[in-house]
Design a protein around this motif. Structure first.
Motif, mmCIF file in Angstrom:
data_model
loop_
_atom_site.group_PDB
_atom_site.id
_atom_site.type_symbol
_atom_site.label_atom_id
_atom_site.label_comp_id
_atom_site.label_asym_id
_atom_site.label_seq_id
_atom_site.Cartn_x
_atom_site.Cartn_y
_atom_site.Cartn_z
ATOM 1 N N LEU A 4 34.705 9.454 1.075
ATOM 2 C CA LEU A 4 33.985 8.321 1.659
ATOM 3 C C LEU A 4 34.720 7.023 1.367
ATOM 4 O O LEU A 4 34.883 6.175 2.257
ATOM 5 C CB LEU A 4 32.556 8.272 1.116
ATOM 6 N N LEU A 5 35.198 6.858 0.145
ATOM 7 C CA LEU A 5 35.958 5.659 -0.205
ATOM 8 C C LEU A 5 37.269 5.584 0.571
ATOM 9 O O LEU A 5 37.682 4.504 1.006
ATOM 10 C CB LEU A 5 36.225 5.632 -1.714
ATOM 11 N N LEU A 8 36.429 4.468 4.124
ATOM 12 C CA LEU A 8 36.109 3.042 4.138
ATOM 13 C C LEU A 8 37.365 2.194 3.954
ATOM 14 O O LEU A 8 37.536 1.157 4.609
ATOM 15 C CB LEU A 8 35.080 2.720 3.052
ATOM 16 N N ALA A 11 39.282 2.253 7.230
ATOM 17 C CA ALA A 11 38.626 1.382 8.213
ATOM 18 C C ALA A 11 38.933 -0.090 7.917
ATOM 19 O O ALA A 11 39.205 -0.871 8.838
ATOM 20 C CB ALA A 11 37.125 1.625 8.202
ATOM 21 N N LEU A 12 38.941 -0.460 6.659
ATOM 22 C CA LEU A 12 39.241 -1.841 6.278
ATOM 23 C C LEU A 12 40.683 -2.203 6.625
ATOM 24 O O LEU A 12 40.951 -3.284 7.161
ATOM 25 C CB LEU A 12 38.980 -2.024 4.780
#
Length: 56
Positions: A4-5, A8, A11-12
């Motif tokens: 999940l990290l 994320l 995506a960033l």
């Protein structure tokens, strides 16, 4: 939790790269507009020819 990290973080990074590319396109269009204006609005010199609007 780690996948999940990673998603994320990816995506960033992609969002940041997309924003930077858009900003670079905007800067490129502004520089092109200034260059075209300088090309059109350059002054004539004493010999009747066109002078350069830049110093180099």
């Amino acid at each position: 939790m780690v996948p999940l990290l990673l998603v994320l973080l990816l995506a960033l990074v992609l969002f940041g790269a997309g924003f930077a590319m858009k900003a670079l396109w905007i800067v490129a269009v502004i520089v092109l507009a200034v260059w075209l204006l300088g090309f059109v609005m350059r002054s004539t010199n004493t010999g009747g020819g066109r002078g350069r609007w830049y110093r180099w």
